[in-house]
Design an enzyme around this catalytic site. Structure first.
Site, short mmCIF file in Angstrom:
data_model
loop_
_atom_site.label_atom_id
_atom_site.label_comp_id
_atom_site.label_asym_id
_atom_site.label_seq_id
_atom_site.Cartn_x
_atom_site.Cartn_y
_atom_site.Cartn_z
N CYS A 1 -2.01 -0.69 7.46
CA CYS A 1 -1.15 0.49 7.37
C CYS A 1 -1.08 1.23 8.70
O CYS A 1 -0.02 1.72 9.09
CB CYS A 1 -1.64 1.41 6.25
SG CYS A 1 -1.41 0.67 4.61
N HIS B 1 0.86 -1.18 0.00
CA HIS B 1 0.00 0.00 0.00
C HIS B 1 0.90 1.23 0.00
O HIS B 1 2.07 1.17 0.40
CB HIS B 1 -0.89 0.01 1.23
CG HIS B 1 -1.98 -1.00 1.20
ND1 HIS B 1 -3.05 -0.96 2.06
CD2 HIS B 1 -2.19 -2.08 0.40
CE1 HIS B 1 -3.87 -1.96 1.81
NE2 HIS B 1 -3.36 -2.66 0.81
N CYS C 1 -5.82 1.94 6.24
CA CYS C 1 -6.49 0.71 6.66
C CYS C 1 -5.83 0.22 7.95
O CYS C 1 -4.86 0.81 8.44
CB CYS C 1 -6.37 -0.34 5.57
SG CYS C 1 -4.69 -0.96 5.31
N GLU D 1 1.14 3.79 1.91
CA GLU D 1 1.73 4.14 3.20
C GLU D 1 2.93 3.26 3.52
O GLU D 1 3.97 3.75 3.99
CB GLU D 1 0.70 3.97 4.33
CG GLU D 1 -0.53 4.84 4.19
CD GLU D 1 -1.70 4.13 3.53
OE1 GLU D 1 -2.85 4.36 3.95
OE2 GLU D 1 -1.47 3.35 2.57
#
Length: 190
Positions: free
Chosen positions: A121, A88, A118, A90
């Protein structure tokens, strides 16, 4: 001028001020908050990365890690192209910052991301000891900063980051909406 936000601060991320006499929000004749201007500047950098993700066929989410007003980590979604479910925006930005700074702990850093983090993360953000997170659009499906659950308010966790949401939310959300609308159109035409 650097903005200082203590860990644990929460903000609804609204631009403007509340008129205490009438209890209504107003944006008229408000001097821009230097922190808001700063947040928007770094969010625009994250948006540029999100566009790169979209151009690569990934969900358009971008993130930057900032230390002492300089970007030290950049990332955009790449789980499809890298065959990595943890890639992701991040996580990619945190890895980049940790490598550049030579430490997996990033306690004086801030993370700017175009979509509400999420749970995965958020866990990485907490382990890295990020001081403050600024996000753009809310994520009603997997958001862990209040949309689905709120890990940032969970008192049992040993670390908390300041959290600000809604910075350039319309632009961040619009990028995601356009991406998924185009994807649906391609699926219908196929």
């Amino acid at each position: 001028m650097a903005c200082v936000f203590p860990c644990g601060e929460r903000s609804v991320g609204m631009i403007g001020k509340v008129n205490t006499e009438t209890s209504t929000e107003t944006n008229a004749d408000v001097t821009p908050d230097p922190c808001t201007v700063r947040d928007e500047r770094f969010m625009r950098e994250a948006l540029a990365l999100a566009r790169e993700a979209g151009a690569a066929g990934e969900v358009p989410v971008g993130a930057v890690v900032v230390f002492e007003d300089a970007i030290v980590g950049r990332g955009f979604n790449r789980p499809i192209t890298s065959h990595d479910p943890t890639a992701h925006a991040e996580i990619v930005a945190l890895r980049d910052a940790a490598k550049r700074l030579g430490n997996y702990r990033l306690p004086e850093c801030e993370l700017f991301v175009t979509l509400e983090p999420c749970a995965m993360c958020t866990g990485a953000i907490f382990h890295a000891r990020i001081a403050r997170v600024v996000f753009g659009a809310r994520d009603p499906k997997t958001g862990a900063a209040g949309s689905v659950l709120d890990l940032y308010a969970e008192s049992r966790l040993n670390h908390h980051a300041g959290i600000v949401g809604g910075v350039l939310a319309e632009e961040c959300g619009g990028l995601l909406s356009s991406f998924f609308a185009a994807r649906r159109t391609r699926t219908l035409l196929a």
